[in-house]
Design an enzyme around this catalytic site. Structure first.
Site, mmCIF file in Angstrom:
data_model
loop_
_atom_site.group_PDB
_atom_site.id
_atom_site.type_symbol
_atom_site.label_atom_id
_atom_site.label_comp_id
_atom_site.label_asym_id
_atom_site.label_seq_id
_atom_site.Cartn_x
_atom_site.Cartn_y
_atom_site.Cartn_z
ATOM 1 N N GLU A 97 -29.312 18.799 10.747
ATOM 2 C CA GLU A 97 -29.071 17.713 11.689
ATOM 3 C C GLU A 97 -28.008 18.078 12.726
ATOM 4 O O GLU A 97 -26.989 18.671 12.408
ATOM 5 C CB GLU A 97 -28.642 16.446 10.945
ATOM 6 C CG GLU A 97 -29.672 15.919 9.956
ATOM 7 C CD GLU A 97 -30.936 15.391 10.636
ATOM 8 O OE1 GLU A 97 -30.913 15.213 11.873
ATOM 9 O OE2 GLU A 97 -31.941 15.163 9.930
ATOM 10 N N CYS A 121 -28.305 8.146 4.829
ATOM 11 C CA CYS A 121 -28.032 9.547 5.179
ATOM 12 C C CYS A 121 -27.202 9.638 6.453
ATOM 13 O O CYS A 121 -26.155 10.293 6.485
ATOM 14 C CB CYS A 121 -29.340 10.321 5.339
ATOM 15 S SG CYS A 121 -30.194 10.657 3.783
ATOM 16 N N HIS A 180 -31.385 17.405 6.007
ATOM 17 C CA HIS A 180 -32.449 16.626 5.375
ATOM 18 C C HIS A 180 -33.483 17.574 4.768
ATOM 19 O O HIS A 180 -33.782 18.613 5.355
ATOM 20 C CB HIS A 180 -33.145 15.732 6.405
ATOM 21 C CG HIS A 180 -32.612 14.345 6.457
ATOM 22 N ND1 HIS A 180 -32.062 13.788 7.588
ATOM 23 C CD2 HIS A 180 -32.546 13.374 5.505
ATOM 24 C CE1 HIS A 180 -31.694 12.547 7.333
ATOM 25 N NE2 HIS A 180 -31.980 12.270 6.072
#
EC number: 3.4.19.3
Length: 216
Positions: free
Chosen positions: A80, A143, A168
């Site tokens: 991310e 998350c 992720h």
């Protein structure tokens, strides 16, 4: 000896397992270079998850933190880029809370970027045979909540002293069997990807400049 903190989540939304916890706990105690990995589980609960990772930062004083979460439907490990300051839950968390359009930190910045070499990590994960890509959104569930809370906390430290980010990961095959048509990755592939990501993050300060964006 420097500590690398890896966190995974407890299962949520009626899943019997969470691949993030299964993958990070497989690396608990492993050494990467001169650092040691410590794996810890976070609750899938708004607020409590940030509190838990804050306590881990205080007690473990890690040099590097990578939080890991499940992203059912994704086919690759997603490193991310950015965490945004909003909770907008499609489903309730494990405590029954479902915040909608709520700031994670009141008056906090709109977003934080990961302080990891995300493109170098993806490059090396792919070189190791692990499907991986840079992701531009961590969602708006727990998350992203943890990712933002982590980066907000790390922003208090002198620049570069403690680096952090979020990855992720897809379903495990046994989960995909319950969700026909959904992609998955084997546990050993996920573990290899995380091991590679940690090694690259430890050895690389400046990220590589290569294509990693999307059109939409």
């Amino acid at each position: 000896m420097p500590t690398v903190l890896l966190t995974g989540f407890e299962p949520f939304e009626d899943e019997p397992i969470n691949p993030s916890w299964e993958a990070v706990r497989a690396l608990d105690g492993e050494r990467v270079g001169d650092a040691v990995i410590v794996a810890r589980q976070l609750p899938c609960v708004f607020g409590a998850a940030i509190d838990a990772i804050g306590e881990l930062l205080d007690t473990l004083r890690p040099a590097l933190v990578i939080a890991v979460g499940q992203a059912g439907g994704r086919a690759e490990m997603s490193v991310e880029r950015v965490a945004i300051n909003v909770d907008d839950a499609r489903i309730a968390d494990n405590a029954g809370a479902q915040p909608i359009d709520t700031a994670i930190v009141a008056d906090g910045p709109a977003a934080y970027f990961a302080t990891l070499p995300i493109k170098a990590m993806v490059r090396d994960m792919r070189a190791a045979g692990v499907p991986a890509s840079v992701s531009q959104t961590a969602g708006t569930f727990v998350c992203n909540h943890v990712f933002y809370g982590l980066m907000h906390r790390l922003a208090r430290h002198p620049a570069g002293t403690v680096r952090g980010g979020f990855i992720h990961i897809p379903y495990l095959p046994e989960q995909a069997a319950r969700h026909p048509g959904q992609p998955s990755l084997a546990l050993e592939t996920l573990v290899k990807g995380l091991r590679t990501a940690v090694a690259t993050a430890l050895s690389t300060r400046a990220d590589v400049r290569e294509q990693g964006g999307q059109l939409h």
